[in-house]
Write a protein that holds these residues in place. Structure first.
Motif, PDB file in Angstrom:
ATOM      1  N   THR A   1     -34.682  19.942 -32.163  1.00 31.49           N
ATOM      2  CA  THR A   1     -33.420  19.218 -32.007  1.00 31.49           C
ATOM      3  C   THR A   1     -32.256  20.209 -32.104  1.00 31.49           C
ATOM      4  OG1 THR A   1     -33.565  18.721 -34.372  1.00 31.49           O
ATOM      5  CG2 THR A   1     -34.191  16.971 -32.865  1.00 31.49           C
ATOM      6  N   ASP A   2     -31.449  20.258 -31.025  1.00 26.84           N
ATOM      7  CA  ASP A   2     -30.242  21.090 -31.023  1.00 26.84           C
ATOM      8  C   ASP A   2     -29.033  20.167 -31.194  1.00 26.84           C
ATOM      9  OD1 ASP A   2     -31.984  23.097 -30.299  1.00 26.84           O
ATOM     10  OD2 ASP A   2     -31.368  23.140 -28.183  1.00 26.84           O
ATOM     11  N   PHE A   3     -28.062  20.559 -32.055  1.00 22.05           N
ATOM     12  CA  PHE A   3     -26.821  19.775 -32.127  1.00 22.05           C
ATOM     13  C   PHE A   3     -25.914  20.182 -30.975  1.00 22.05           C
ATOM     14  CE2 PHE A   3     -28.394  19.409 -36.483  1.00 22.05           C
ATOM     15  CZ  PHE A   3     -28.359  18.031 -36.604  1.00 22.05           C
TER      16      PHE A   3
ATOM     17  N   THR B   1     -40.275  20.876 -26.144  1.00 22.70           N
ATOM     18  CA  THR B   1     -38.973  20.712 -25.502  1.00 22.70           C
ATOM     19  C   THR B   1     -37.846  20.798 -26.523  1.00 22.70           C
ATOM     20  OG1 THR B   1     -37.754  19.361 -23.918  1.00 22.70           O
ATOM     21  CG2 THR B   1     -38.832  18.175 -25.695  1.00 22.70           C
ATOM     22  N   HIS B   2     -36.609  20.964 -26.024  1.00 21.96           N
ATOM     23  CA  HIS B   2     -35.410  20.904 -26.868  1.00 21.96           C
ATOM     24  C   HIS B   2     -34.597  19.687 -26.453  1.00 21.96           C
ATOM     25  CE1 HIS B   2     -35.116  25.481 -27.896  1.00 21.96           C
ATOM     26  NE2 HIS B   2     -36.372  25.110 -27.737  1.00 21.96           N
ATOM     27  N   ILE B   3     -34.201  18.837 -27.410  1.00 27.62           N
ATOM     28  CA  ILE B   3     -33.276  17.763 -27.077  1.00 27.62           C
ATOM     29  C   ILE B   3     -31.933  18.041 -27.772  1.00 27.62           C
ATOM     30  CG2 ILE B   3     -35.004  15.956 -26.659  1.00 27.62           C
ATOM     31  CD1 ILE B   3     -34.415  14.918 -29.501  1.00 27.62           C
TER      32      ILE B   3
ATOM     33  N   ASP C   1     -25.657  26.571 -30.024  1.00 33.76           N
ATOM     34  CA  ASP C   1     -26.289  27.312 -28.929  1.00 33.76           C
ATOM     35  C   ASP C   1     -27.622  27.833 -29.448  1.00 33.76           C
ATOM     36  OD1 ASP C   1     -27.062  28.812 -26.816  1.00 33.76           O
ATOM     37  OD2 ASP C   1     -25.602  30.429 -27.140  1.00 33.76           O
ATOM     38  N   CYS C   2     -28.709  27.180 -28.990  1.00 37.63           N
ATOM     39  CA  CYS C   2     -30.022  27.535 -29.543  1.00 37.63           C
ATOM     40  C   CYS C   2     -30.504  28.877 -29.016  1.00 37.63           C
ATOM     41  CB  CYS C   2     -31.043  26.446 -29.258  1.00 37.63           C
ATOM     42  SG  CYS C   2     -31.469  26.349 -27.519  1.00 37.63           S
ATOM     43  N   GLY C   3     -29.801  29.401 -27.991  1.00 31.20           N
ATOM     44  CA  GLY C   3     -30.179  30.705 -27.455  1.00 31.20           C
ATOM     45  C   GLY C   3     -31.461  30.669 -26.655  1.00 31.20           C
ATOM     46  N   SER C   4     -31.913  29.479 -26.287  1.00 28.97           N
ATOM     47  CA  SER C   4     -33.184  29.384 -25.561  1.00 28.97           C
ATOM     48  C   SER C   4     -33.125  28.212 -24.591  1.00 28.97           C
ATOM     49  CB  SER C   4     -34.306  29.268 -26.595  1.00 28.97           C
ATOM     50  OG  SER C   4     -35.296  28.399 -26.259  1.00 28.97           O
ATOM     51  N   ARG C   5     -32.323  28.401 -23.518  1.00 33.76           N
ATOM     52  CA  ARG C   5     -32.167  27.333 -22.536  1.00 33.76           C
ATOM     53  C   ARG C   5     -33.427  27.169 -21.696  1.00 33.76           C
ATOM     54  NH1 ARG C   5     -28.309  24.119 -23.806  1.00 33.76           N
ATOM     55  NH2 ARG C   5     -28.395  23.344 -21.678  1.00 33.76           N
TER      56      ARG C   5
ATOM     57  N   ILE D   1     -31.485  17.543 -22.347  1.00 38.49           N
ATOM     58  CA  ILE D   1     -32.803  18.111 -22.633  1.00 38.49           C
ATOM     59  C   ILE D   1     -32.927  19.438 -21.905  1.00 38.49           C
ATOM     60  CG2 ILE D   1     -33.925  16.913 -20.684  1.00 38.49           C
ATOM     61  CD1 ILE D   1     -36.335  16.463 -22.601  1.00 38.49           C
ATOM     62  N   HIS D   2     -33.582  20.416 -22.519  1.00 35.48           N
ATOM     63  CA  HIS D   2     -33.840  21.678 -21.815  1.00 35.48           C
ATOM     64  C   HIS D   2     -35.082  22.344 -22.382  1.00 35.48           C
ATOM     65  CE1 HIS D   2     -30.989  22.712 -25.135  1.00 35.48           C
ATOM     66  NE2 HIS D   2     -31.900  23.639 -25.355  1.00 35.48           N
ATOM     67  N   HIS D   3     -35.501  23.397 -21.681  1.00 36.45           N
ATOM     68  CA  HIS D   3     -36.651  24.216 -22.083  1.00 36.45           C
ATOM     69  C   HIS D   3     -37.922  23.375 -22.344  1.00 36.45           C
ATOM     70  CE1 HIS D   3     -37.827  28.253 -24.166  1.00 36.45           C
ATOM     71  NE2 HIS D   3     -38.778  27.784 -23.363  1.00 36.45           N
TER      72      HIS D   3
HETATM   73 ZN   LIG Z   1     -32.357  24.554 -27.126  1.00 40.15          ZN
END
Ligand SMILES: [Zn+2]
Ligand SMILES: [Zn+2]
Length: 247
Positions: free
Chosen positions: A234-236, A198-200, A240-244, A181-183
């Motif tokens: 949701t990030d796989f 959030t990003h998972i 790289d979602c570019g937004s940590r 999980i991040h951001h």
């Molecule tokens: Zn992300």
């Protein structure tokens, strides 16, 4: 005048804050109520300083008073203002809290007059009036400052007091299927309604049914933890979602 102005502002902004979200204010109007709380705190603060500046010199130069007349006025004042406080007591928003402190300050003012008038009927120590005023005003001031802290925390997007970002993140990662999980952002709309985004990170192989289930579980989990408005990206694993984070 300060009283009616302050109550008018509070009432107007409180009503305005119940408007539904629209294209101009997509979160809705709830923070108008927080704004009202802030303005009223300043008015209350100024009022308290004024009372102190009048009371402190009176410790050194007490004034003679008419106890009977004071007693009658005090009973009337307590009845009227006390009723207003009781009617507002049920209010939970920051704005309503500030207003009830304002009304309570008025009640205290009358209580001081009541006690003073009774005491003065028996003994002649007029200095008791300013001393009581100062004590009760400091008590109100202390609570106003406490309220201003919560108001500013909401306006400055602070994490709500009873919530920890680390704790919520670890609860979400413990849901099966969440790899990382991040951001994460957690904030409050107006001091009662909490929001999270959030990003998972999930497996490449997760299919859409699994993702739907996962998000549903996370929403239920957050609901139990007092967060009702949730946005999950949701990030796989390989993405790289570019937004940590927000940096
Ligand atoms: Zn992300
Ligand atoms: Zn961010």
């Amino acid at each position: 005048l300060g009283d009616s102005l302050s109550l008018g502002i509070a009432w107007f902004l409180e009503n305005y804050s119940h408007k539904n979200p629209d294209s101009r204010f997509s979160f809705g109007y709830a923070r108008f109520s927080v704004l009202g709380a802030l303005i009223n705190s300043f008015i209350l603060f100024a009022g308290a300083i004024l009372i102190l500046s009048k009371s402190i010199p009176r410790i050194f130069h007490p004034e003679a008073v008419d106890p009977q007349g004071m007693l009658l006025l005090a009973i009337l004042g307590i009845a009227v203002n006390g009723l207003a406080v009781l009617r507002l007591k049920k209010g939970l928003s920051l704005n309503e809290k500030v207003v009830s402190w304002h009304l309570l300050e008025d009640v205290f003012g009358w209580v001081v007059i009541l006690i003073t008038s009774i005491v003065l009927m028996y003994v002649n120590i007029p200095v008791i009036d300013p001393i009581l005023s100062i004590a009760l005003t400091l008590y109100v001031l202390f609570n106003v400052i406490k309220n201003v802290k919560s108001i500013l925390s909401v306006l400055l997007e602070g994490v709500p007091d009873n919530i920890s970002v680390q704790d919520i993140e670890s609860k979400i990662t413990s849901v099966p299927g969440v790899m990382a999980i991040h951001h994460t952002h957690i904030w409050s709309l107006e001091g009662e309604k909490n929001l999270l985004s959030t990003h998972i990170v999930i497996s490449e192989k997760a299919d859409h049914q699994e993702i739907i289930l996962l998000k549903r579980q996370i929403r239920a989990l957050l609901m139990r933890n007092g967060i009702a408005h949730v946005t999950i990206e949701t990030d796989f694993e390989s993405e790289d979602c570019g937004s940590r984070s927000c940096e």
